[in-house]
Design an enzyme around this catalytic site. Sequence first.
Site, PDB file in Angstrom:
ATOM      1  N   ASP A  75       0.823  -1.217   0.000  1.00 16.87           N
ATOM      2  CA  ASP A  75       0.000   0.000   0.000  1.00 16.87           C
ATOM      3  C   ASP A  75       0.849   1.255   0.000  1.00 16.87           C
ATOM      4  OD1 ASP A  75       0.799  -0.625   2.696  1.00 16.87           O
ATOM      5  OD2 ASP A  75      -0.653   0.832   3.433  1.00 16.87           O
ATOM      6  N   GLU A 168       0.204  -1.302   5.617  1.00 21.51           N
ATOM      7  CA  GLU A 168       1.276  -0.861   6.514  1.00 21.51           C
ATOM      8  C   GLU A 168       1.137   0.611   6.846  1.00 21.51           C
ATOM      9  OE1 GLU A 168       5.383   0.756   7.487  1.00 21.51           O
ATOM     10  OE2 GLU A 168       3.935   1.324   5.948  1.00 21.51           O
TER      11      GLU A 168
END
Length: 396
Positions: A75, A168
């Site tokens: 991400d 994350e």
Amino acid sequence: MNNLERFIRYVKIDTQSDDTTGTTPSTEKQKVLGELLVNELLELGLSDAHMDKYGYVYAHLKGKGSRIGLNAHMDTALEVTGKDVKPHLIKNYLGGTIKLANGLEMDTEKFPILKEHIGHDLVVTDGNTLLGADDKAGIAIIMGALQYFHDNPKVKHSNISVCFTVDEEIGEGPNHFDYKKMHAKYAYTIDGSSIDKIEAENFNAIGATITFKGVSIHPGEGKGKLVNALNLASEFVNLLPANETPFDSENKEGFFHLNTIEGNSEVATLKMIIRDFKDKGMERRVQLVKDAIKKVKEAHPTAEVTHKFKNQYYNMKKYVDRKPMAVRRAKNALKKNGLEPSLGAIRGGTDGATFSKNGLATPNLGTGSYNHHGRFEFLDVQEFEKMIDVVIDIVK
């Protein structure tokens, strides 16, 4: 496809996470990259490569000796969009002004870090998005190392475990991480900047949500009765130390950082993050927040103030120190590639912080990318390529 082409392919896929959905992954589009990575891993001979229901990608490459884990996250950050990324390659950067869209510019005066990359090839954004090198550079580095072993089957290497995580950037990367699937003695997140740094220390991190409920009355009739929730939030902020913000702190100094204030005069919600490298320092900061809430309540007895703390991650140092081989092995690989390793502390978080706390010592290594989370993010191509060599030597 060479290493740089692979990186550019990844950053063009929008994988921005979202801290409001409550799902894992927080955005389904992260799985688009996950599916691509599974296919690439299968092509590289990691025959068990798969993506689980949470969007995590796992794979293993058989070797000899200890099993070493490699991790990067799929991400991208929330601050700037990751949609329609248009990377630009600047060959042999000479130190001048880099012009981006909308009148934005990068130069060595505004960004002194650029001085360290003169003479190198840089990948930058067009100014409308972030680049996504955090952490698609890390993914591309791991994939580049795996490509090397695929192309050089006679080169001996350790057993290798790979995991690409989701979410994350919103602190939820480790939430559904399967330690049994990783099954490594120790691991590395490839998620930093400078490639000569081994980061085995980071902030303790807590998120705080504070809700202020005032008393809503027509302002023309508010004498002695109206309590404005937005004013309560403002009073709370002013009760915190004014010189302990990200603007005022560096190195191992902690901070309070206000993320958002939303609402109206009746109800307002404030979200903030609290950071400190030391446990006692974090205890002090949490107590200062509680004390400020108490003072607001005492000053406005008809108002209601509630709060919620969320532990986000912990300082990995004491956990990584228990397994010094992880740092020692990284140091040796950096030296072999002509780099002088230094130990650094992350002024932020990493999936490896939680992995380390839960028994999988996971220091963080660099990617050769800088100015993360914004439109001025860039990748140093030569450092990026060098880091692939470092990872290869770590697992040889």
